[in-house]
Design a protein around this motif. Structure first.
Motif, PDB file in Angstrom:
ATOM      1  N   CYS A 516     -60.072 -49.068 -31.328  1.00 29.05           N
ATOM      2  CA  CYS A 516     -60.456 -48.006 -30.390  1.00 29.05           C
ATOM      3  C   CYS A 516     -60.619 -48.648 -29.014  1.00 29.05           C
ATOM      4  CB  CYS A 516     -61.769 -47.364 -30.816  1.00 29.05           C
ATOM      5  SG  CYS A 516     -62.402 -46.224 -29.573  1.00 29.05           S
ATOM      6  N   ASN A 518     -62.568 -47.772 -26.749  1.00 28.43           N
ATOM      7  CA  ASN A 518     -63.954 -47.664 -26.272  1.00 28.43           C
ATOM      8  C   ASN A 518     -64.979 -48.352 -27.157  1.00 28.43           C
ATOM      9  OD1 ASN A 518     -62.836 -45.755 -24.424  1.00 28.43           O
ATOM     10  ND2 ASN A 518     -63.065 -44.190 -26.001  1.00 28.43           N
ATOM     11  N   CYS A 519     -64.612 -48.601 -28.404  1.00 31.79           N
ATOM     12  CA  CYS A 519     -65.586 -49.128 -29.353  1.00 31.79           C
ATOM     13  C   CYS A 519     -64.962 -50.316 -30.085  1.00 31.79           C
ATOM     14  CB  CYS A 519     -65.968 -48.076 -30.394  1.00 31.79           C
ATOM     15  SG  CYS A 519     -66.350 -46.464 -29.699  1.00 31.79           S
ATOM     16  N   CYS A 534     -61.107 -42.427 -33.807  1.00 31.55           N
ATOM     17  CA  CYS A 534     -62.291 -43.288 -33.840  1.00 31.55           C
ATOM     18  C   CYS A 534     -63.465 -42.478 -34.372  1.00 31.55           C
ATOM     19  CB  CYS A 534     -62.625 -43.808 -32.448  1.00 31.55           C
ATOM     20  SG  CYS A 534     -64.228 -44.659 -32.408  1.00 31.55           S
ATOM     21  N   CYS A 537     -66.542 -42.482 -31.353  1.00 33.30           N
ATOM     22  CA  CYS A 537     -66.491 -41.762 -30.082  1.00 33.30           C
ATOM     23  C   CYS A 537     -65.518 -40.592 -30.114  1.00 33.30           C
ATOM     24  CB  CYS A 537     -66.138 -42.708 -28.943  1.00 33.30           C
ATOM     25  SG  CYS A 537     -64.413 -43.214 -28.964  1.00 33.30           S
TER      26      CYS A 537
END
Ligand code: ADP
Ligand code: ZN
Ligand code: ZN
Length: 801
Positions: A516, A518-519, A534, A537
């Motif tokens: 991901c 963002n993560c 994901c 998020c």
């Protein structure tokens, strides 16, 4: 005499986490009450926000600067004295803001939403004719649609208009239109004569009105009378319309056949007697009802509640969300009738609000629901039951991080009534309390239905299966048994344990796994939508055809999703009718119910699913349960991994052989000697409890130690880490030498939603000053909020990963 109101305002920050004083205006003097929601000015005065009145008094220390309340948002209090006190307790124990605690107790439609408005300050200004017309204010959105925002912005700079935020009310009561007849038989006859013969509908209407004094409009439209004809009738003075408040009843039209109490066996009877004795003496005793699956715990709940109701009291029954199946609801409704209100997440916001109002008005005396049903506004509670008390879903994983079991015990004390915690596999914490006589232990050792027996459970060693070159998800033993059930027309339930397990996409050439953005977690493949998603998020993207790292096209799907297992199963048994239950097939409202109903109606031979299927299934024709992968969760870095595995296996095994037909369970595992698996096979909770307590004692975990988790998060790793170490230093110097600090370390998923997470865990036995210190840490972190550096405290966390 002036009156002042203490108001908790809807601004969840540290600075505003205290009551603010407002003047009660004259027109509200007689009507305002503690527990009502009000709209108040806040800050520069252009902002109107929602607040809760928590106290009223005749004096105030800072009289001169005070502003008046703008209006009431309720006609009667939405929170009573008990629930206000409960909010205080929640705030104290979860370190959440008071406003967050108050809002959590109410249906979500009652949470304030704000509307931006542009208000004309001087009504004689020419702008009124230009933009405002009859009113002096205009909705921001409306202005936007009209394309006049730019002009209004200019007027604002000239101080001719101002921006205002007002509270928008969402909790709409549903209304049904009724028709009241104004005709008496006598005048009806006269009117009938006068109507033109061609107006057949009017004649029909008069006839109907003659015999029906009060009917919903639908009654007339069904008989062919249009709304236009009804309106004519109103004009002619034959009828009047009336709006009547209605509930949205999710169970409307369903008929529940009345059931009566079963005659209890000895163990059940003793349990009911003890619980009811406590109720009679108004003792706030906590019972731990430890009974194997199918031992008749639910029957005990039903009979205890019936008696409590007969004594004119009320009851709360908590059930984990996932176990709140139609079957469960039916058992309660068909025994207890209309007294039951049901609260669960399958309801629409409106339906939830209506159920809540029914409870609040005293029209329902029993509330059956998931975690948040613990806030049901019942009065005069006589019993509170927490079924499957070990379930971690009773702890809310966002602020306020409360545990419904703790709140149940608090409310039990308040009402001087018994609290029953029921489970086949109690949490170690509760079982240990029963050991110390803090809770009263009630044991049920056999299945309640005399014809039913505990299933026989067999463990299959997957390592041996691999040595035999069987790479399938189904061992030879399991395949044989499934074939046997298909032949006998009996049903099988197969569980794929998804905890700590997911399906991902990996490149065979370079090993690249799609992450991901963002993560720090890999994306999970979802076949139904053909996307990578994901789970933290919600980020979503397409399935790659080439490896983004090396360009190879050998990018493949790994892991075992339920869908893939279903395909394999169908290949093995081409004629089998298979139902699948997982996040993908249950996303739509009511889907979960439909699958269970189908299975219950024998429309499928096999139910294949994730942990979701482990609870609440009570069907007589299930004679085989297979667990495809018992131990995927065993290796998670969480001290409760063993406990969770044991609980899950025991639960799912309990689905087999609940009636006359004997049940069999196959557990496939790579760790066939692990105590959590061996003891689940033996269905031996007590030995598991003893062994696991020993391990907890050795490693210093709950219930021997209390735990608190502190987390710091920020977009920059450095900043989060620095703050975490700072706090750790502060804590270390203040704690006694008996306490243990783990960390600080990056959280096991180090980055979520583009924020880096650092955490530390405090383990302690006795730290009277800890709570005060944690509050101070939160207080000090207030100034960091502006730099979007957040500190969160989780008291007794249930998830360590
Ligand atoms: P639990 O909640 O402990 O899993 P249930 O209350 O669902 O157990 O009971 C399991 C089954 O046994 C149900 O079908 C129920 O109707 C039946 N049962 C419960 N109590 C009795 C009883 N006293 N006599 C006969 N059958 C019973
Ligand atoms: Zn590659
Ligand atoms: Zn993500």
């Amino acid at each position: 005499m002036p009156l002042f109101a203490e108001v908790i305002v809807d601004v969840p920050t540290m600075q505003t986490d205290q009551p603010f004083t407002y003047i009660v205006p004259d027109e509200l003097l007689d009507v305002i009450e503690v527990g009502m929601r009000v709209e108040v000015p806040f800050g520069d005065g252009n902002r109107h926000i929602q607040g809760f009145v928590t106290a009223l008094s005749q004096t105030s220390t800072y009289e001169e600067k005070l502003k008046p309340i703008i209006r009431m948002l309720d006609l009667s209090p939405v929170l009573n004295q008990e629930l206000l006190a409960l909010a205080d307790y929640m705030k104290e124990t979860t370190y959440a803001f008071k406003i967050t605690c108050l809002q959590t107790m109410l249906p979500s439609v009652m949470k304030a939403e704000y509307q931006k408005k542009i208000v004309l300050k001087d009504p004689s200004h020419p702008a009124k004719q230009q933009y405002f017309l009859e009113s002096n204010e205009i909705d921001w959105q409306e202005a936007e649609e009209m394309g006049i925002l730019r002009q209004l912005k200019k007027l604002r700079e000239e101080n001719i208009v101002e921006l205002r935020y007002v509270v928008k009310k969402k909790n709409k009561v549903k209304k049904i239109r009724y028709v009241n007849s104004l005709l008496t038989p006598r005048n009806a006859a006269g009117i009938y004569q006068e109507i033109d013969n061609r107006a057949a509908r009017q004649k029909q209407l008069v006839e109907l009105l003659e015999n029906n004094a009060h009917q919903p409009t639908a009654f007339f439209t069904k008989q062919g009378i249009s709304t236009a004809v009804l309106k004519q009738g109103e004009k002619k003075g034959w009828l009047s319309f009336e709006e009547v408040e209605a509930y949205r009843d999710p169970h409307q039209g369903k008929v529940f056949n009345k059931t009566s109490a079963l005659s209890l066996n000895n163990e059940q009877q003793q349990a009911v007697d003890k619980i009811l004795a406590a109720e009679k003496k108004a003792k706030d005793e906590v019972f731990l009802l430890e009974g194997i699956t199918g031992s008749g715990k639910t029957e005990i709940y039903l009979q205890s509640i019936s008696t409590v109701l007969a004594a004119g009291k009320t009851a709360i029954m908590l059930v984990p969300e996932i176990a709140l199946t139609p079957q469960m609801v039916e058992r309660f409704k068909s025994r207890l009738g209309d007294a039951v209100a049901v609260l669960h997440s399958g309801l629409s916001q409106g339906e939830r609000y209506d159920e809540w109002r029914k409870i609040e008005r005293g029209e329902a005396q029993v509330v059956v629901g998931a975690r948040s049903a613990i806030f049901a506004p019942l009065e005069n509670i006589g019993i509170i039951i927490v079924d499957e008390e070990h379930e971690s879903s009773y702890k809310q994983d966002e602020a306020p991080r409360y545990h419904a079991r703790d709140l149940a015990i608090w409310r039990g004390k308040y009402h001087h009534c018994p609290v029953v915690l029921g489970s086949a596999t109690p949490s170690l914490e509760s079982r240990a309390r029963a050991q110390k006589d803090i809770y009263h232990l009630l044991l049920l050792s056999k299945r309640a239905d005399p014809a039913a027996n505990l299933p026989s459970i067999e463990i299959v060693d997957l390592k041996k299966e691999y040595e035999r070159k069987n790479m399938s998800n189904f061992s030879k033993e399991l395949q044989t048994k499934i074939a046997d059930r298909l032949e006998k027309k009996e049903q099988s339930v197969l569980m794929l344990n998804r905890r700590g397990y997911s399906s991902f996409v990996m490149c065979r050439d370079c090993g690249y796994v799609l992450p991901c953005p963002n993560c720090d977690i890999s994306l999970t493949l979802h076949m139904d939508t053909k996307t990578m998603r994901c789970h933290y998020c919600g980020h979503e993207e397409g399935i790659p055809k080439h490896c983004p790292e090396c360009g190879s096209n050998k990018i493949r799907y790994y892991g075992t999703g339920t869908q893939k297992v279903q395909e394999e199963l169908q290949e093995l048994f081409p004629s089998a009718r298979i139902l699948r239950m997982d996040v993908d097939t249950t996303r739509r409202k009511g889907a979960h119910e439909r699958i269970l109903q189908k299975f219950g109606a024998q429309e499928a031979d096999i139910l294949l699913g994730t942990q979701m299927i482990a609870k609440g299934l009570d069907y007589p024709n299930i004679t085989l349960v297979g667990v495809l992968n018992a131990d995927t969760a065993l290796n998670l870095p969480d001290f409760r991994s063993n406990e969770r595995t044991f609980q899950l296996l025991t639960q799912v095994a309990g689905r087999a052989g609940r009636a006359e037909k004997a049940g069999e369970v196959i557990i496939q595992s790579f760790n066939p000697d692990h105590h959590a698996i061996v003891l689940a096979q033996k269905q031996d909770y007590e030995t598991f409890y003893k062994q696991e307590m020993f391990l907890r004692h050795q490693s210093g975990y709950s219930p021997y130690y209390f735990t608190v988790k502190i987390t710091c998060s920020h977009q920059e790793e450095q900043v989060a880490a620095k703050k975490m170490f700072q706090i750790a230093q502060e804590v270390k110097t203040a704690l006694s030498s008996d306490s243990i600090i783990l960390g600080p370390t990056p959280a096991s998923i180090a980055r979520v939603k583009n924020r880096y997470q650092y955490q530390m865990i405090i383990k302690y036995k006795k730290e009277p000053a800890l709570s005060q210190m944690l509050k101070k840490i939160l207080d000090n972190s207030q100034k960091d909020q502006r730099k979007s550096l957040y500190v969160a405290i989780d008291n007794e966390p249930v998830n360590f990963i």
